[in-house]
Design a protein around this motif. Sequence first.
Motif, mmCIF file in Angstrom:
data_model
loop_
_atom_site.group_PDB
_atom_site.id
_atom_site.type_symbol
_atom_site.label_atom_id
_atom_site.label_comp_id
_atom_site.label_asym_id
_atom_site.label_seq_id
_atom_site.Cartn_x
_atom_site.Cartn_y
_atom_site.Cartn_z
ATOM 1 N N ARG A 1 4.006 -19.215 -4.216
ATOM 2 C CA ARG A 1 4.571 -19.135 -2.862
ATOM 3 C C ARG A 1 3.913 -18.003 -2.089
ATOM 4 O O ARG A 1 3.616 -18.147 -0.892
ATOM 5 C CB ARG A 1 6.098 -18.944 -2.918
ATOM 6 N N ALA A 2 3.653 -16.892 -2.742
ATOM 7 C CA ALA A 2 2.996 -15.771 -2.070
ATOM 8 C C ALA A 2 1.600 -16.160 -1.597
ATOM 9 O O ALA A 2 1.173 -15.752 -0.510
ATOM 10 C CB ALA A 2 2.944 -14.561 -3.000
ATOM 11 N N ALA A 3 0.877 -16.968 -2.377
ATOM 12 C CA ALA A 3 -0.448 -17.437 -1.963
ATOM 13 C C ALA A 3 -0.327 -18.310 -0.720
ATOM 14 O O ALA A 3 -1.174 -18.241 0.184
ATOM 15 C CB ALA A 3 -1.132 -18.185 -3.102
ATOM 16 N N GLU A 4 0.719 -19.142 -0.644
ATOM 17 C CA GLU A 4 0.959 -19.949 0.560
ATOM 18 C C GLU A 4 1.222 -19.043 1.762
ATOM 19 O O GLU A 4 0.742 -19.304 2.868
ATOM 20 C CB GLU A 4 2.155 -20.879 0.355
ATOM 21 N N LEU A 5 1.973 -17.973 1.536
ATOM 22 C CA LEU A 5 2.263 -17.033 2.623
ATOM 23 C C LEU A 5 1.004 -16.280 3.045
ATOM 24 O O LEU A 5 0.812 -15.998 4.234
ATOM 25 C CB LEU A 5 3.370 -16.075 2.205
ATOM 26 N N SER B 1 6.000 -4.837 -12.342
ATOM 27 C CA SER B 1 5.322 -5.475 -13.472
ATOM 28 C C SER B 1 4.287 -6.514 -13.049
ATOM 29 O O SER B 1 3.555 -7.032 -13.886
ATOM 30 C CB SER B 1 6.354 -6.142 -14.390
ATOM 31 N N PHE B 2 4.175 -6.800 -11.757
ATOM 32 C CA PHE B 2 3.271 -7.851 -11.286
ATOM 33 C C PHE B 2 1.863 -7.311 -11.087
ATOM 34 O O PHE B 2 1.673 -6.266 -10.456
ATOM 35 C CB PHE B 2 3.784 -8.454 -9.970
ATOM 36 N N SER B 3 0.859 -8.013 -11.607
ATOM 37 C CA SER B 3 -0.532 -7.572 -11.462
ATOM 38 C C SER B 3 -1.461 -8.693 -11.007
ATOM 39 O O SER B 3 -2.671 -8.593 -11.157
ATOM 40 C CB SER B 3 -1.034 -6.971 -12.778
ATOM 41 N N GLY B 4 -0.919 -9.747 -10.435
ATOM 42 C CA GLY B 4 -1.730 -10.881 -10.000
ATOM 43 C C GLY B 4 -2.077 -10.879 -8.527
ATOM 44 O O GLY B 4 -2.224 -11.946 -7.925
ATOM 45 N N GLN B 5 -2.246 -9.702 -7.943
ATOM 46 C CA GLN B 5 -2.537 -9.607 -6.505
ATOM 47 C C GLN B 5 -3.781 -10.407 -6.103
ATOM 48 O O GLN B 5 -3.759 -11.074 -5.062
ATOM 49 C CB GLN B 5 -2.675 -8.136 -6.074
ATOM 50 N N PRO B 6 -4.868 -10.387 -6.885
ATOM 51 C CA PRO B 6 -6.046 -11.169 -6.466
ATOM 52 C C PRO B 6 -5.758 -12.662 -6.301
ATOM 53 O O PRO B 6 -6.246 -13.290 -5.359
ATOM 54 C CB PRO B 6 -7.054 -10.917 -7.586
ATOM 55 N N GLN B 7 -4.959 -13.234 -7.189
ATOM 56 C CA GLN B 7 -4.640 -14.657 -7.095
ATOM 57 C C GLN B 7 -3.792 -14.948 -5.851
ATOM 58 O O GLN B 7 -3.937 -16.000 -5.226
ATOM 59 C CB GLN B 7 -3.933 -15.147 -8.353
ATOM 60 N N VAL B 8 -2.912 -14.026 -5.496
ATOM 61 C CA VAL B 8 -2.109 -14.195 -4.284
ATOM 62 C C VAL B 8 -3.021 -14.207 -3.054
ATOM 63 O O VAL B 8 -2.928 -15.102 -2.206
ATOM 64 C CB VAL B 8 -1.044 -13.081 -4.161
ATOM 65 N N ALA C 1 -5.386 -16.589 1.175
ATOM 66 C CA ALA C 1 -6.047 -16.246 2.434
ATOM 67 C C ALA C 1 -7.548 -16.496 2.347
ATOM 68 O O ALA C 1 -8.139 -17.108 3.245
ATOM 69 C CB ALA C 1 -5.771 -14.783 2.794
ATOM 70 N N SER C 2 -8.165 -16.038 1.277
ATOM 71 C CA SER C 2 -9.615 -16.183 1.133
ATOM 72 C C SER C 2 -10.045 -17.644 1.141
ATOM 73 O O SER C 2 -11.067 -18.002 1.742
ATOM 74 C CB SER C 2 -10.081 -15.521 -0.169
ATOM 75 N N GLU C 3 -9.282 -18.488 0.476
ATOM 76 C CA GLU C 3 -9.645 -19.903 0.418
ATOM 77 C C GLU C 3 -9.563 -20.556 1.790
ATOM 78 O O GLU C 3 -10.430 -21.356 2.163
ATOM 79 C CB GLU C 3 -8.778 -20.624 -0.606
ATOM 80 N N LEU C 4 -8.535 -20.201 2.589
ATOM 81 C CA LEU C 4 -8.460 -20.764 3.939
ATOM 82 C C LEU C 4 -9.636 -20.290 4.781
ATOM 83 O O LEU C 4 -10.250 -21.083 5.500
ATOM 84 C CB LEU C 4 -7.139 -20.408 4.629
#
Length: 153
Positions: free
Chosen positions: A62-66, A103-110, A114-117
Amino acid sequence: MATPEERLAALGLELPEVVKPLAAYTPTVRTGDHVYVSGQVPLVDGAPAGTGKVGAEVTPERAAELARICALNGIAAVKAEVGELSAVRRVVKLVGFVASDPSFSGQPQVINGASELIGEVFGEAGVHARSAVGVAALPLDVPVEVEMIVEVG
């Protein structure tokens, strides 16, 4: 070759109105051949499309969508500054901030959202340098914020 506006249409996307600043700043600043886009949060029709911390209340997906919404808002700001998106020669840099559970470390995937768009809209000119940073909180309790620098001509 399709224009960025045509690519947006092919993706079924329309550029929103430029997000009004939430504080004392301007959405973009142009200096020479560069446009600096202020941090864009995932506002849709003036309201946050999501709130909370990634890894807690918000899933990474969901964060990646945002993040994609943030990028769309940034593209709208660029268009408002330069008139036509075909004026963008290169997206130079994208910086993404992710309000993260400790505990979250997946910031690049989130921030890939944006990068893909950006890549879909600008093609080769959308290949950019990037940072993805975890933070404790963001304005309006949104999970993600994206800023970018583009070269125009």
